[in-house]
Design a protein around this motif. Sequence first.
Motif, short mmCIF file in Angstrom:
data_model
loop_
_atom_site.label_atom_id
_atom_site.label_comp_id
_atom_site.label_asym_id
_atom_site.label_seq_id
_atom_site.Cartn_x
_atom_site.Cartn_y
_atom_site.Cartn_z
N PRO A 184 1.04 11.89 2.77
CA PRO A 184 0.57 11.97 1.38
C PRO A 184 1.36 12.98 0.54
CG PRO A 184 -1.31 11.80 2.85
CD PRO A 184 -0.08 11.91 3.73
N ARG A 185 1.84 14.06 1.14
CA ARG A 185 2.53 15.08 0.36
C ARG A 185 3.86 14.57 -0.19
NH1 ARG A 185 3.94 19.40 3.59
NH2 ARG A 185 3.99 18.04 5.40
N GLU A 186 4.63 13.89 0.67
CA GLU A 186 5.91 13.35 0.20
C GLU A 186 5.67 12.24 -0.82
OE1 GLU A 186 5.34 13.90 3.46
OE2 GLU A 186 6.62 15.67 3.62
N ILE A 187 4.60 11.47 -0.59
CA ILE A 187 4.28 10.40 -1.54
C ILE A 187 3.93 11.00 -2.90
CG2 ILE A 187 2.49 8.65 -2.02
CD1 ILE A 187 2.89 7.80 0.95
N GLY A 188 3.32 12.17 -2.89
CA GLY A 188 3.05 12.88 -4.14
C GLY A 188 4.33 13.21 -4.87
N LEU A 189 5.32 13.75 -4.15
CA LEU A 189 6.58 14.11 -4.81
C LEU A 189 7.29 12.87 -5.32
CD1 LEU A 189 8.56 16.26 -5.66
CD2 LEU A 189 9.59 16.16 -3.39
N ASP B 161 8.97 4.06 -7.32
CA ASP B 161 7.96 3.11 -6.84
C ASP B 161 8.48 2.18 -5.77
OD1 ASP B 161 9.54 1.69 -8.57
OD2 ASP B 161 7.89 0.46 -9.34
N ARG C 31 3.41 4.96 3.25
CA ARG C 31 2.82 6.00 4.11
C ARG C 31 3.17 5.73 5.57
NH1 ARG C 31 -1.68 7.15 7.20
NH2 ARG C 31 -2.32 4.98 7.06
N ASP D 268 1.86 9.72 -12.76
CA ASP D 268 0.59 9.96 -12.09
C ASP D 268 0.88 10.25 -10.61
OD1 ASP D 268 -1.93 9.92 -11.03
OD2 ASP D 268 -2.23 7.76 -11.29
N VAL D 269 0.64 11.47 -10.22
CA VAL D 269 0.91 11.88 -8.83
C VAL D 269 -0.32 11.68 -7.95
CG1 VAL D 269 1.46 13.86 -7.37
CG2 VAL D 269 2.66 13.54 -9.54
N SER E 286 5.94 10.11 -6.27
CA SER E 286 5.20 9.68 -7.47
C SER E 286 5.65 10.49 -8.68
CB SER E 286 3.69 9.90 -7.30
OG SER E 286 3.16 9.10 -6.29
N ARG F 21 9.49 11.81 7.34
CA ARG F 21 8.32 10.94 7.49
C ARG F 21 7.43 11.09 6.26
NH1 ARG F 21 4.64 9.85 12.63
NH2 ARG F 21 3.71 7.95 11.81
N ALA G 7 -2.92 7.65 -0.25
CA ALA G 7 -2.31 7.82 1.07
C ALA G 7 -3.20 8.70 1.95
CB ALA G 7 -0.91 8.42 0.94
N PRO H 119 4.08 5.39 -11.49
CA PRO H 119 5.46 5.39 -11.01
C PRO H 119 6.07 4.00 -11.16
CG PRO H 119 4.06 6.56 -9.47
CD PRO H 119 3.15 5.97 -10.52
N GLN I 284 -1.49 7.93 -6.03
CA GLN I 284 -0.83 7.51 -4.80
C GLN I 284 -1.00 8.54 -3.68
OE1 GLN I 284 0.43 4.70 -4.07
NE2 GLN I 284 1.03 3.69 -5.97
N THR I 285 -1.01 9.82 -4.05
CA THR I 285 -1.16 10.86 -3.03
C THR I 285 -2.53 10.77 -2.38
OG1 THR I 285 0.18 12.27 -4.47
CG2 THR I 285 -0.97 13.35 -2.66
N LEU J 122 -5.07 17.67 -3.69
CA LEU J 122 -4.88 17.33 -2.28
C LEU J 122 -5.58 18.35 -1.39
CD1 LEU J 122 -3.61 15.23 -0.43
CD2 LEU J 122 -1.53 16.59 -0.36
N LEU K 245 5.90 1.95 -3.03
CA LEU K 245 5.33 3.26 -2.71
C LEU K 245 3.96 3.13 -2.04
CD1 LEU K 245 5.81 6.32 -3.03
CD2 LEU K 245 4.59 6.20 -5.20
N ASP K 246 3.17 2.13 -2.45
CA ASP K 246 1.83 1.90 -1.86
C ASP K 246 1.90 1.69 -0.35
OD1 ASP K 246 2.20 0.82 -4.52
OD2 ASP K 246 0.13 0.16 -4.46
N LEU L 40 3.99 20.65 -2.73
CA LEU L 40 3.46 19.73 -1.73
C LEU L 40 4.37 19.64 -0.53
CD1 LEU L 40 2.36 16.75 -4.03
CD2 LEU L 40 0.83 18.20 -2.70
N VAL L 41 5.67 19.58 -0.76
CA VAL L 41 6.59 19.37 0.36
C VAL L 41 7.32 20.64 0.77
CG1 VAL L 41 6.90 16.94 -0.15
CG2 VAL L 41 8.50 18.59 -1.11
#
Lengths: 633, 633
Positions: free
Chosen positions: A165-170, A177, A38, B212-213, A172, A162, B220, B199, B216-217, B322, A34-35, B393-394
């Motif tokens: 940060p928003r999709e990465i939030g979801l 991971d 992005r 934890d959201v 998470s 794509r 990113a 995650p 990572q959010t 965010l 996940l890191d 978020l999405v």
Amino acid sequence: MTERKEFRDLAPPEEAHEAIASLSLTPPPESVPLDDARGRVLAERVDATIDVPGFDRASMDGYAVRARDTFGADEADPEVLTLVGTVHAGEDPDVEVEPGTCAEISTGAVLPPGADAVVMVERTDDLGGEIAIRKAVAPGDSVMLAGADIAAGSRALGPGTRLTPREIGLLSALGVDEVPVCGTPTVGIVSTGDELVRPGDDLDPSRGEIYDVNSQTIAAGVAEAGGEPVLYPHAGDDYEEMERLLREAADECDLVLSSGSTSASAVDVIYRVIEERGDLLLHGVAVKPGKPMLVGRLDSSAATGTGQSAYVGLPGYPVSALTIFRTFVAPAIRRAAGLPEPRTATLTGEFAVRERYSEGRLRLMPVGVLEREDADLPLVYPVDKGSGATTSLVEADGVVEVHPDTEYIAAGERVEVTLFSPDVRVPRLLGVGEDDPLLSRLLDRVDAPRYLPVGSREGLRRLRDGVPDVAVVSGPTGREVETEQLGAWTREWGLVVSDPLDGLDSLVDDDVRFVNRDRAAGLRSTFDAALDELATERGESRAALADRIDGYDLTVKAHESPARAVLAGKADAGLGLRATAESLGLDFVSLGHERVVVHAAPDRSDKPAVSELVDALADSADELTALPGYDVP
Amino acid sequence: MTERKEFRDLAPPEEAHEAIASLSLTPPPESVPLDDARGRVLAERVDATIDVPGFDRASMDGYAVRARDTFGADEADPEVLTLVGTVHAGEDPDVEVEPGTCAEISTGAVLPPGADAVVMVERTDDLGGEIAIRKAVAPGDSVMLAGADIAAGSRALGPGTRLTPREIGLLSALGVDEVPVCGTPTVGIVSTGDELVRPGDDLDPSRGEIYDVNSQTIAAGVAEAGGEPVLYPHAGDDYEEMERLLREAADECDLVLSSGSTSASAVDVIYRVIEERGDLLLHGVAVKPGKPMLVGRLDSSAATGTGQSAYVGLPGYPVSALTIFRTFVAPAIRRAAGLPEPRTATLTGEFAVRERYSEGRLRLMPVGVLEREDADLPLVYPVDKGSGATTSLVEADGVVEVHPDTEYIAAGERVEVTLFSPDVRVPRLLGVGEDDPLLSRLLDRVDAPRYLPVGSREGLRRLRDGVPDVAVVSGPTGREVETEQLGAWTREWGLVVSDPLDGLDSLVDDDVRFVNRDRAAGLRSTFDAALDELATERGESRAALADRIDGYDLTVKAHESPARAVLAGKADAGLGLRATAESLGLDFVSLGHERVVVHAAPDRSDKPAVSELVDALADSADELTALPGYDVP
């Protein structure tokens, strides 16, 4: 003379797009932490495998209650409940809320058994062991039910998404991971040409060596398009070596780009490798710049053979190579990486000059753009220093497409500019004219300037023709142009020398190897004027004196170039500035001071960016300290 | 109850911007290899230190000549010159061009001594030892003079220039392989809260744990803004641990962000750390979402003390965190990295519903956008699932700023949407309604869809209110809405069980722990209808049967959630689909087939994206194979 490949049957641009689209360069999908996700693109749908939240969750700090116990409560007539415990976030509740009781609860904590709502703390009073509830709540109030955010089995994100940060939030929140993403196409870059030297290595210009521009430029373009560039060593123009490198690259990469050499023999060698070890689909495209382009497939080496890799041969000149790359190759890399075509940024501007064209192929004309405050549209002017020039890369902001049957673009005509990228910053100031180290420093204090060191006379000519905002001029120019003088400084000029010599006389009379400036330079005009004076003193013609100066006709383009020739031991004296001599640790023979004047076009002198330049000059004490021989009168 | 920090004196947004601008988070400039320079920003001016090209360079393949030898030559009357040698690119010429002679020359090669022009090969004939020149050339023709591209001492690129492939090309040409760039601000992220789990780790929802959201959010977001994120371990809500982590981060980073916990006690602890070990400049900002925001400075640890680091405390809820990050922190990181503010992408749309607002602080209202073919402007609708929801978020594409004194936005009003980034892709299809695995797969074949699984009845209601294009509905809904039916399928439903049981009777009569679906689900309506039937058979009321089902009121949100409760051993039977039971390896008791219908709003049935969904259904053989119990009649 060897037989040369000609590009006579040029394919229309659409055919080139089709040929590249027919190549397969899409790598398999992969999984990334996940890191690192992005900017990547989901290769498949991600469904939720857990409920979020995973429990009925307090969304306020307050008291967990049975809603029916609060019915009828208000500010005037609170209900009083017995406090039976506390639940913090991150705890398994160890209380149960029986009728008539409540539990203190923190935002984010698990709603304890029995409770079905939360009363926010602001609407309660702590009576010590009992809590007065001043507001009636309904079941579910201030509670987020398990799965209310997203529930197990729901479609979370679709393929092709794509990851921002928003999709990465979801992701998470779902505890994901490792993310399934489209692979990154690897793009091998093989640069060819005996004359190429890697940046950072030593260059021998006498052997015609030049730094390799295309490798790093195209590598950066590949990375920008979402690919992973792999640079291969220079191949030179040797067939065996080039074949070995191309096949090594074909083994290791999804796409191989060759680029670099402008020599016909290198093109011939690449032709042979492709024809013998792959398929050639297309050669030559009717686009200017960029005609010589190859599209094909390249066999992997027999030993580790994994079939074929896609291949595109780019022209050798940097501007042509980048234009062909941007137009035809970058979209294919983006598709292979799963990335959408970027929103192209376009801009409508007014064309500054009349530009003729009649070459019968699509021209992607590089243009510069200039912001104007006093007109609706920015000014657009052609940038054409020849496709061999690398400075065209940064002196243009975008391209205007000129169709094969267009005969000319008129001055004042509206044109549509496709910017090189949406974040291109359009210059706020366009200056032209004399090359000068103080000016370079002043420009650092102007926001978004562009300066073209075309020389003093040419600078004045362009100012008269209405494109630039300012012209910086030194020496006699022999031109009458109506301008507004914004400011001026003086610079000490003379001969930059390795060993002291006796002024202008010595240059004429002694055995001194000299390097002159080109005729465009104001400094050259100042030098010629001094030579005129000496000729008058001696009762000779300037031409006669010039004839006796060894190197009078050996001219170079910028203020430091003669000094650098002296430094390199190629000359004994160079026309230049005291500031340059001192910064390079050379001796200096002063021949005088010349004035450098900043002229503005009369209608541009109020432009904010012009004022920034004037302010920088007014406040140039630090710069003057660093530049011996300079003065602002 | 512990004393809680309140955010009563909320600062206006401008004050928050000023407080952050007063912090120093700009790292020192650094030097990076050219390979890594893309996207970075020049920290200082780069002047050319060499001439490019470094020699007079042939810009055509042909013959190097003395121009005056060609004067008068034309197609009818060529001049014939003696060939004295050849110069290739990358070679020191070993010939001199004397009057009446010429040398073969390749593009890019050094012009040999004596020559001052090149005649292109196409205008010559090789007579064997002699060359017929069919065109007169002037001195300098087809030659690029040394330094003509860029000359030593010229200003090449100014400070603040963002390095794209074009600038990297120019730096390559100058032989620069180490580039002075603005430093990358390091941004430490300390997430707090006992309930947070990374995650990938195991989650215990019964303890109120959530993934934890924010870490990572925000990481990113930091990377997107040009900073380098550093994630620190979770701090929990323990004062000592949090102080240690915040000071470690302050030692190592230019900026420290804390984020994560929503519990008041964690906020209290952070307050104490900042007040005792730093300066608090601001707490609380009048923005919705995002009120609880801290701005200050944090002392480094005494041992390695390097002074202070900037500090911003973000709210705990992901959407708030965010929003605050994007609005206040990202611009400061970009400034520190030397990056310009990105061109914000905005879009004008028509607001779909009436939205009231009266909270006295600036609202950054998250909105979704929907493309429409039959109207000038796209449709804009508010997305508000509460700031605790991560799916907001999405489900949003951007924000509409609602000023504190706005009372409402009317349906049909024009609004300006600030998209989250210029490359946000606006959805082409908005669907709402029942949650269904076949539908999830069909949506994968539509370009840019968005689907909100709000349930069947709510889906129909929203379709009637005019926002979505389609609603997907199962079970009895009790609603009459004028729609166009686009297609339908059936799915086998029943009880997902760990051990076989005897249908609905067993659920009512035996000791079976059941998990139901929520009332929004069409599947729940189908289940209740079946229960009605059984009640009629038995001569009882449905309520009486429901009372005997252990868990009838235990409802969850999505089609897989009950099955997952069974899988986790928390229940014996869950309401669900055969497809779910088989995919999770559970047993299944069939209770029937229900119809799932895709309804379109009558004015949207021709929309291309709607047609794509219909086509996907018509061509869904593969999906059906993967989903047992499904059929398209």
